[in-house]
Design a protein around this motif. Structure first.
Motif, PDB file in Angstrom:
ATOM      1  N   THR A 146      42.583  17.148 -16.559  1.00  0.00           N
ATOM      2  CA  THR A 146      42.902  15.783 -16.979  1.00  0.00           C
ATOM      3  C   THR A 146      41.768  15.179 -17.794  1.00  0.00           C
ATOM      4  N   THR A 147      40.539  15.355 -17.337  1.00  0.00           N
ATOM      5  CA  THR A 147      39.389  14.780 -18.029  1.00  0.00           C
ATOM      6  C   THR A 147      39.183  15.415 -19.399  1.00  0.00           C
ATOM      7  N   LEU A 148      39.312  16.743 -19.477  1.00  0.00           N
ATOM      8  CA  LEU A 148      39.121  17.432 -20.747  1.00  0.00           C
ATOM      9  C   LEU A 148      40.235  17.085 -21.730  1.00  0.00           C
ATOM     10  N   LYS A 149      41.455  16.957 -21.227  1.00  0.00           N
ATOM     11  CA  LYS A 149      42.566  16.581 -22.105  1.00  0.00           C
ATOM     12  C   LYS A 149      42.359  15.169 -22.647  1.00  0.00           C
ATOM     13  N   LEU A 150      41.797  14.300 -21.821  1.00  0.00           N
ATOM     14  CA  LEU A 150      41.485  12.944 -22.236  1.00  0.00           C
ATOM     15  C   LEU A 150      40.475  12.964 -23.373  1.00  0.00           C
ATOM     16  N   ALA A 151      39.478  13.830 -23.255  1.00  0.00           N
ATOM     17  CA  ALA A 151      38.456  13.949 -24.293  1.00  0.00           C
ATOM     18  C   ALA A 151      39.060  14.447 -25.599  1.00  0.00           C
ATOM     19  N   ARG A 152      39.978  15.386 -25.495  1.00  0.00           N
ATOM     20  CA  ARG A 152      40.610  15.925 -26.698  1.00  0.00           C
ATOM     21  C   ARG A 152      41.447  14.867 -27.407  1.00  0.00           C
ATOM     22  N   ALA A 153      41.958  13.896 -26.630  1.00  0.00           N
ATOM     23  CA  ALA A 153      42.768  12.837 -27.231  1.00  0.00           C
ATOM     24  C   ALA A 153      41.973  12.006 -28.230  1.00  0.00           C
ATOM     25  N   LEU A 154      40.662  11.924 -28.038  1.00  0.00           N
ATOM     26  CA  LEU A 154      39.816  11.186 -28.980  1.00  0.00           C
ATOM     27  C   LEU A 154      39.856  11.807 -30.373  1.00  0.00           C
ATOM     28  N   TRP A 155      40.146  13.091 -30.428  1.00  0.00           N
ATOM     29  CA  TRP A 155      40.148  13.788 -31.708  1.00  0.00           C
ATOM     30  C   TRP A 155      41.385  13.497 -32.531  1.00  0.00           C
ATOM     31  N   ILE A 156      42.311  12.710 -31.970  1.00  0.00           N
ATOM     32  CA  ILE A 156      43.436  12.221 -32.777  1.00  0.00           C
ATOM     33  C   ILE A 156      42.905  11.417 -33.959  1.00  0.00           C
ATOM     34  N   ILE A 157      41.810  10.684 -33.730  1.00  0.00           N
ATOM     35  CA  ILE A 157      41.264   9.791 -34.763  1.00  0.00           C
ATOM     36  C   ILE A 157      40.815  10.558 -36.002  1.00  0.00           C
ATOM     37  N   PRO A 158      39.841  11.484 -35.881  1.00  0.00           N
ATOM     38  CA  PRO A 158      39.418  12.202 -37.084  1.00  0.00           C
ATOM     39  C   PRO A 158      40.504  13.089 -37.683  1.00  0.00           C
ATOM     40  N   VAL A 159      41.355  13.679 -36.832  1.00  0.00           N
ATOM     41  CA  VAL A 159      42.412  14.548 -37.346  1.00  0.00           C
ATOM     42  C   VAL A 159      43.426  13.748 -38.165  1.00  0.00           C
ATOM     43  N   ALA A 160      43.789  12.553 -37.698  1.00  0.00           N
ATOM     44  CA  ALA A 160      44.735  11.721 -38.447  1.00  0.00           C
ATOM     45  C   ALA A 160      44.138  11.281 -39.783  1.00  0.00           C
ATOM     46  N   LEU A 161      42.860  10.925 -39.777  1.00  0.00           N
ATOM     47  CA  LEU A 161      42.195  10.528 -41.018  1.00  0.00           C
ATOM     48  C   LEU A 161      42.110  11.705 -41.992  1.00  0.00           C
ATOM     49  N   PHE A 162      41.756  12.870 -41.475  1.00  0.00           N
ATOM     50  CA  PHE A 162      41.703  14.070 -42.310  1.00  0.00           C
ATOM     51  C   PHE A 162      43.086  14.418 -42.844  1.00  0.00           C
ATOM     52  N   SER A 163      44.109  14.233 -42.005  1.00  0.00           N
ATOM     53  CA  SER A 163      45.479  14.542 -42.411  1.00  0.00           C
ATOM     54  C   SER A 163      45.929  13.655 -43.557  1.00  0.00           C
ATOM     55  N   ALA A 164      45.543  12.370 -43.502  1.00  0.00           N
ATOM     56  CA  ALA A 164      45.901  11.443 -44.577  1.00  0.00           C
ATOM     57  C   ALA A 164      45.283  11.897 -45.899  1.00  0.00           C
ATOM     58  N   PHE A 165      44.054  12.415 -45.832  1.00  0.00           N
ATOM     59  CA  PHE A 165      43.386  12.929 -47.031  1.00  0.00           C
ATOM     60  C   PHE A 165      44.058  14.212 -47.514  1.00  0.00           C
ATOM     61  N   LEU A 166      44.394  15.090 -46.590  1.00  0.00           N
ATOM     62  CA  LEU A 166      44.981  16.387 -46.924  1.00  0.00           C
ATOM     63  C   LEU A 166      46.343  16.242 -47.578  1.00  0.00           C
ATOM     64  N   PHE A 167      47.116  15.255 -47.123  1.00  0.00           N
ATOM     65  CA  PHE A 167      48.471  15.070 -47.635  1.00  0.00           C
ATOM     66  C   PHE A 167      48.569  13.858 -48.565  1.00  0.00           C
ATOM     67  N   ARG A 168      47.466  13.543 -49.220  1.00  0.00           N
ATOM     68  CA  ARG A 168      47.495  12.424 -50.158  1.00  0.00           C
ATOM     69  C   ARG A 168      48.468  12.731 -51.296  1.00  0.00           C
ATOM     70  N   SER A 169      48.953  11.695 -51.931  1.00  0.00           N
ATOM     71  CA  SER A 169      49.971  11.870 -52.973  1.00  0.00           C
ATOM     72  C   SER A 169      49.354  12.484 -54.222  1.00  0.00           C
ATOM     73  N   ASP A 170      50.216  12.806 -55.179  1.00  0.00           N
ATOM     74  CA  ASP A 170      49.750  13.406 -56.429  1.00  0.00           C
ATOM     75  C   ASP A 170      48.825  12.483 -57.215  1.00  0.00           C
ATOM     76  N   SER A 171      48.908  11.186 -56.936  1.00  0.00           N
ATOM     77  CA  SER A 171      48.034  10.230 -57.614  1.00  0.00           C
ATOM     78  C   SER A 171      46.620  10.254 -57.054  1.00  0.00           C
ATOM     79  N   LYS A 172      46.421  11.107 -56.013  1.00  0.00           N
ATOM     80  CA  LYS A 172      45.119  11.258 -55.363  1.00  0.00           C
ATOM     81  C   LYS A 172      44.710  10.028 -54.556  1.00  0.00           C
ATOM     82  N   LYS A 173      45.647   9.124 -54.387  1.00  0.00           N
ATOM     83  CA  LYS A 173      45.357   7.932 -53.594  1.00  0.00           C
ATOM     84  C   LYS A 173      45.536   8.255 -52.128  1.00  0.00           C
TER      85      LYS A 173
END
Length: 307
Positions: free
Chosen positions: A197-224
């Protein structure tokens, strides 16, 4: 079938999903059955409502994370956490391209496998602008594997004579959703449950950087790059609940409501998929999810037992 009947079936099912007796996988199945039977009113813009409710739910879940505890566990196993998350996403990206799976559906399955199942998929999907069909395929795949893991993992753990700590760590890494992690670990032992439970809780924090990275990875063709603002509010929710512990009763209430709202989201997502859409997607999503899960499960278990 007239529209009144459709609306009645839809609203009744939605009300049932608000009760504590309906779990996330069940809500997804209920929505799927309504869609397959043609009982979803066509005048509702479910996609728009779902995306907003998903964002609000993720923010609310931030109030349930104990930052100090999660940070402590993260610092203890930072290497293993980063390796499994980055490795899963990288492997998933490569295999998705290799087998010709829809890029966003494959990425969502990879994110769910890497972090925390349905919650990660819910958080990442708005960042990459995934549609309901892609989200539904990813969630369905993850929930099927969750159900299997709940029963299979304790059996494997006992067969290999894994100690409580090792099993708890393995469960937190290799089982997708927190609910299934808790279920499998609790069946194994109290120490396994605490560790998992504790380790899974810690992994949940990584939603933040992964979501931000995902937004960059799937940015539109306009590069925005579209900034997923709900992730920033998620961070604020974590900080507020940590800095004002006297309002824990309120934060716990928000957390509980958010979990129930997430169940409703899965019901709405289920309403957007049907047998025809699943047939059109073919067996690739499930095969991909199983392959990725088996690789992560075996490699993480080997690391924990051999090193």
């Amino acid at each position: 079938m007239n529209n009144v009947t459709k609306q009645s079936a839809f609203w009744l099912s939605l009300a049932i999903c608000l009760t504590p007796f309906i779990t996330s996988p069940t809500a997804l199945v209920i929505g799927f059955l309504l869609a397959s039977l043609g009982l979803v009113p066509v005048q509702f813009n479910l996609a728009k409502v779902t995306k907003k409710l998903l964002a609000y739910s993720i923010v609310g879940l931030g109030f349930g994370i104990n930052f100090d505890q999660a940070l402590a566990v993260t610092s203890d196993g930072i290497g293993l956490i980063i390796a499994t998350i980055v490795g899963t996403l990288a492997l998933g990206w490569a295999v998705t391209k290799w087998i010709g799976l829809n890029r966003k559906a494959g990425y969502l399955i990879s994110a769910g496998t890497a972090i925390c199942g349905g919650s990660a998929i819910a958080a990442v999907s708005p960042a990459i602008k995934a549609d309901d069909e892609q989200i539904g395929l990813a969630l369905a795949t993850v929930f099927v594997l969750n159900s299997i893991a709940l029963f299979v993992f304790p059996v494997i753990g006992h067969a290999l004579n894994l100690d409580q700590h090792t099993f708890g760590t393995w469960a937190a890494i290799a089982i997708h959703d927190t609910s299934s992690v808790v279920g499998a670990a609790s069946a194994y032992g109290e120490e396994a449950l605490t560790t998992a439970t504790t380790l899974k809780l810690a992994r949940a924090l990584w939603i933040i950087p992964v979501a931000l990275f995902s937004a960059f990875l799937f940015r539109s063709d306009s590069k925005k790059i579209t900034v997923p603002y709900f992730i920033l509010f998620y961070c604020v929710a974590i900080a507020v609940s940590d800095l004002i512990p006297s309002f824990d009763w309120l934060f716990q209430g928000i957390f509980d409501v958010s979990k129930r709202a997430l169940v409703v989201c899965l019901f709405l997502i289920g309403c957007g998929i049907s047998v025809e859409k699943l047939k059109a997607a073919g067996p690739k999503p499930l095969m991909f999810g199983v392959s990725l899960w088996v690789i992560i499960s075996t490699t993480s278990l080997a690391w924990l037992t051999l090193f």
